[in-house]
Write a protein that holds these residues in place. Structure first.
Motif, PDB file in Angstrom:
ATOM      1  N   LEU A  87       1.090  -1.465  -0.666  1.00 13.16           N
ATOM      2  CA  LEU A  87      -0.196  -0.357  -0.281  1.00 13.16           C
ATOM      3  C   LEU A  87       0.721   1.203   0.161  1.00 13.16           C
ATOM      4  O   LEU A  87       2.002   1.760   1.323  1.00 13.16           O
ATOM      5  CB  LEU A  87      -0.702   0.030   1.890  1.00 13.16           C
ATOM      6  CG  LEU A  87      -1.814   0.893   1.229  1.00 13.16           C
ATOM      7  CD1 LEU A  87      -3.088   0.472  -0.075  1.00 13.16           C
ATOM      8  CD2 LEU A  87      -2.647   1.402   2.607  1.00 13.16           C
ATOM      9  N   ALA A  88       0.541   2.432  -0.653  1.00 14.79           N
ATOM     10  CA  ALA A  88       0.802   3.657  -1.295  1.00 14.79           C
ATOM     11  C   ALA A  88       0.563   4.855  -0.181  1.00 14.79           C
ATOM     12  O   ALA A  88      -0.863   4.410  -0.115  1.00 14.79           O
ATOM     13  CB  ALA A  88       2.235   3.843  -2.140  1.00 14.79           C
ATOM     14  N   ASN A  89       0.869   6.339  -0.337  1.00 13.88           N
ATOM     15  CA  ASN A  89       0.482   7.075  -0.245  1.00 13.88           C
ATOM     16  C   ASN A  89      -0.883   7.488  -1.011  1.00 13.88           C
ATOM     17  O   ASN A  89      -1.778   7.246  -0.500  1.00 13.88           O
ATOM     18  CB  ASN A  89       1.097   8.590   0.317  1.00 13.88           C
ATOM     19  CG  ASN A  89       2.010   8.086  -1.028  1.00 13.88           C
ATOM     20  OD1 ASN A  89       2.402   7.819  -1.739  1.00 13.88           O
ATOM     21  ND2 ASN A  89       2.506  10.014  -1.104  1.00 13.88           N
ATOM     22  N   VAL A  90      -0.678   7.488  -2.368  1.00 14.57           N
ATOM     23  CA  VAL A  90      -1.073   7.349  -3.378  1.00 14.57           C
ATOM     24  C   VAL A  90      -2.768   6.409  -3.308  1.00 14.57           C
ATOM     25  O   VAL A  90      -4.207   6.956  -3.486  1.00 14.57           O
ATOM     26  CB  VAL A  90      -0.811   7.830  -4.824  1.00 14.57           C
ATOM     27  CG1 VAL A  90      -0.147   8.784  -4.584  1.00 14.57           C
ATOM     28  CG2 VAL A  90      -0.203   6.099  -4.659  1.00 14.57           C
ATOM     29  N   ASP A  91      -2.898   5.820  -2.426  1.00  9.43           N
ATOM     30  CA  ASP A  91      -3.799   4.278  -2.488  1.00  9.43           C
ATOM     31  C   ASP A  91      -4.842   4.680  -1.500  1.00  9.43           C
ATOM     32  O   ASP A  91      -5.951   4.530  -1.398  1.00  9.43           O
ATOM     33  CB  ASP A  91      -3.037   3.352  -2.488  1.00  9.43           C
ATOM     34  CG  ASP A  91      -2.216   2.239  -3.174  1.00  9.43           C
ATOM     35  OD1 ASP A  91      -2.419   3.119  -4.385  1.00  9.43           O
ATOM     36  OD2 ASP A  91      -1.451   1.855  -2.826  1.00  9.43           O
ATOM     37  N   ILE A  92      -4.427   5.875  -0.289  1.00 10.85           N
ATOM     38  CA  ILE A  92      -5.379   5.830   0.755  1.00 10.85           C
ATOM     39  C   ILE A  92      -5.786   7.110   0.391  1.00 10.85           C
ATOM     40  O   ILE A  92      -6.711   8.293   1.163  1.00 10.85           O
ATOM     41  CB  ILE A  92      -4.590   5.886   2.053  1.00 10.85           C
ATOM     42  CG1 ILE A  92      -3.124   7.031   2.266  1.00 10.85           C
ATOM     43  CG2 ILE A  92      -4.396   4.451   2.298  1.00 10.85           C
ATOM     44  CD1 ILE A  92      -3.405   7.505   3.842  1.00 10.85           C
ATOM     45  N   ILE A  93      -5.346   8.219  -1.211  1.00 13.58           N
ATOM     46  CA  ILE A  93      -5.691   9.457  -0.920  1.00 13.58           C
ATOM     47  C   ILE A  93      -7.444   8.998  -1.957  1.00 13.58           C
ATOM     48  O   ILE A  93      -7.617   8.694  -3.192  1.00 13.58           O
ATOM     49  CB  ILE A  93      -5.283  10.584  -1.998  1.00 13.58           C
ATOM     50  CG1 ILE A  93      -3.373  10.019  -0.998  1.00 13.58           C
ATOM     51  CG2 ILE A  93      -5.740  11.644  -2.126  1.00 13.58           C
ATOM     52  CD1 ILE A  93      -2.305  11.312  -1.846  1.00 13.58           C
ATOM     53  N   PRO A  94      -8.416   9.511  -0.791  1.00 12.85           N
ATOM     54  CA  PRO A  94     -10.199   9.137  -1.908  1.00 12.85           C
ATOM     55  C   PRO A  94      -9.942  10.341  -3.030  1.00 12.85           C
ATOM     56  O   PRO A  94      -9.644  11.221  -2.672  1.00 12.85           O
ATOM     57  CB  PRO A  94     -10.598   9.188  -0.610  1.00 12.85           C
ATOM     58  CG  PRO A  94     -10.432  10.665  -0.115  1.00 12.85           C
ATOM     59  CD  PRO A  94      -8.728  10.193  -0.237  1.00 12.85           C
ATOM     60  N   MET A  95     -11.381   9.863  -3.472  1.00 14.77           N
ATOM     61  CA  MET A  95     -11.679  11.062  -4.069  1.00 14.77           C
ATOM     62  C   MET A  95     -13.221  11.958  -3.558  1.00 14.77           C
ATOM     63  O   MET A  95     -13.211  11.180  -2.438  1.00 14.77           O
ATOM     64  CB  MET A  95     -12.670   9.940  -5.741  1.00 14.77           C
ATOM     65  CG  MET A  95     -13.894   9.736  -6.525  1.00 14.77           C
ATOM     66  SD  MET A  95     -13.050  10.907  -8.123  1.00 14.77           S
ATOM     67  CE  MET A  95     -14.831  11.481  -8.574  1.00 14.77           C
ATOM     68  N   GLY A  96     -13.362  12.915  -4.461  1.00 17.73           N
ATOM     69  CA  GLY A  96     -13.906  13.829  -3.446  1.00 17.73           C
ATOM     70  C   GLY A  96     -13.319  14.153  -2.732  1.00 17.73           C
ATOM     71  O   GLY A  96     -12.385  14.809  -2.897  1.00 17.73           O
TER      72      GLY A  96
END
Ligand code: BGP
Length: 476
Positions: free
Chosen positions: A27-36
């Motif tokens: 898992l990377a930082n970018v994977d926990i940045i949501p849409m919205g």
């Protein structure tokens, strides 16, 4: 244009690849940045959790699924005539946690497969080592790039990439848009902002570590393959003064320096005097360790890459001008320019100005690695039983920018190695997480809510760019 000019297109793993939990990828930082609406809060490090949540939709998890479509996509890139493909490595595919001793062979295999396809088609890959990604484990355990230990982990990543891929890759870029750390600290450096009063210090600490890591990467890549070229990458776009008032001119100079600061270090090998003075005034310490100065000095970049979407405008006095929307670089709206639906202003002459400014300042070869128009697209019948997109606005944007680029090269003498549009194929928008803000020359059937078949369709711009490349920029 020179015969060997590298025309191509650009992408980034986290916006395009998908397969976020496949074959051992971490898992990377970018994977926990949501849409919205929470996206900006996350990208800037103002979240209260580093876990995935069922309340959010995460566009990077699927991207536009290059992970499973890479053969089909590279075939299309070849059909388009692309000579260069800018892509990035997902760090967590190679080192899922970031601090392991041994790499994940399946992750290495994926990139080797991609490079072999590139080789088959004679497409030159240009590889960004990190494009906004950082293993979440390194953020949870060490606090991301504000911790000096990150240099060691990055070094390990670079060593593996250099050893395994040097025969496929000649052009490397160390960090995507390194100046973005100041605007999106979580995306750019894995920084979580817990204490606002330390924010600037943490950002410059992280920046110093990235600058040292970048010099280290340059050293390693050169040692392993003296023929390779290692570049830096900047989110560029010259800032104009609003009026001839010297106060405005001075402010514009300072704003431009905020951006050049990074390249000054990476191209000249030392912190510029104005930067040192400014940081001193702000009470910021640069965490120099023994050997840093020499490392920076001895390992400057071979070439300079940058993204250009727009120029910027600044004013020392209050004005009636509104600020632009949607872009992380908020700037005053320039009344002479039109803007995209997302408020990004369109300034082809600004592109020529930016190319000239950077070349004048450093006298090193340049490579434009991002330029394009984010716009809504609609699939329509192509009259031959299939579907296409009539993206005339995108063609118009690219045409005008390529014209400006040619003037910079042919009339002004800027040394430019290549140009890759953003992006090759539709991908997730970094700032908004949307699919509907499309940049590709190939349409992907994927919607903001994650629905869609992921099927690919050639846009009108695909055929237009094919001709541009075929004629080496003559036919625009
Ligand atoms: C740059 C990034 C890219 C890309 C591009 C377009 O800042 O390097 O990753 O996404 O901007 O921006 P956006 O996707 O936000 O429209």
């Amino acid at each position: 244009m020179k015969k060997d000019f590298l025309w191509g297109c650009a992408s980034a793993a986290n916006q395009f690849e998908g397969g976020f939990d496949e074959d051992g990828r971490g898992l990377a930082n970018v994977d926990i940045i949501p849409m919205g609406e929470k996206r900006f809060q996350y990208s800037t490090g103002r979240m209260n959790s580093l876990e995935l949540s069922e309340d959010f939709f995460y566009p990077s998890h699927t991207g536009t699924d290059f992970y499973h479509h890479y053969k089909e996509d590279l075939k299309l890139f070849h059909e388009m005539g692309m000579k260069c493909f800018r892509m990035s490595i997902a760090w967590t595919r190679i080192f899922p946690n970031g601090d392991e001793d041994q790499p994940n062979e399946k992750g290495i295999q994926f990139y080797e497969n991609v490079f072999k396809e590139c080789q088959k088609y004679g497409i030159e890959p240009l590889v960004t080592i990190t494009h906004f990604d950082c293993p979440i484990h390194l953020i949870r355990t060490y606090g991301g790039w504000k911790n000096r230990i990150m240099i060691q982990f990055y070094e390990k990543l670079v060593r593996i990439l250099a050893e395994r891929f040097h025969s496929y890759v000649k052009y490397w870029v160390t960090f995507n848009e390194i100046n973005m750390v100041l605007h999106l600290p979580f995306m750019g450096a894995g920084l979580v902002i817990e204490d606002e009063s330390r924010e600037l210090q943490d950002m410059y600490t992280a920046i110093h570590h990235e600058l040292v890591a970048s010099a280290m990467a340059t050293k390693i890549l050169h040692e392993i393959d003296p023929e390779c070229k290692v570049g830096s990458m900047l989110a560029a776009g010259t800032t104009y003064p609003n009026t001839p008032n010297p106060e405005d001119i001075w402010l514009a100079l300072e704003k431009n320096r905020d951006v050049y600061f990074f390249l000054d270090v990476q191209s000249r090998g030392y912190y510029p005097a104005y930067g040192l003075k400014r940081l001193e005034r702000l009470g910021i310490q640069i965490p120099f360790c023994e050997g840093d100065k020499e490392l920076l000095e001895e390992n400057t970049n071979d070439y300079i890459t940058f993204s250009y979407y727009s120029s910027r405008l600044t004013s020392a006095a209050q004005t009636n001008l509104k600020t632009t929307e949607g872009n992380v670089f908020a700037t005053l709206r320039n009344p002479y320019l039109e803007a995209s639906e997302w408020g990004w202003q369109i300034d082809p002459l600004g592109f020529r100005i930016t190319l000239n400014n950077i070349y004048d300042r450093y006298q090193k070869p340049l490579f434009v690695v991002e330029n394009g128009l984010g716009a809504r697209d609609e699939l329509v019948p192509d009259g031959k039983g299939g579907y296409t997109v009539e993206d005339d606005d995108r063609i118009d944007y690219l045409r005008k920018h390529i014209r400006a680029l040619k003037q910079a090269v042919e009339e002004d003498g800027v040394e430019l190695w290549g140009y890759t549009t953003w992006g090759c194929i539709d991908l997730v928008s970094a700032s908004t997480g949307q699919m509907s803000k499309r940049y590709g020359l190939i349409y992907v059937d994927r919607n903001d809510d994650g629905s869609g078949t992921l099927k690919r369709y050639r846009k009108k711009s695909f055929y237009w760019y094919q001709k541009v490349i075929q004629t080496n920029g003559e036919c625009l």
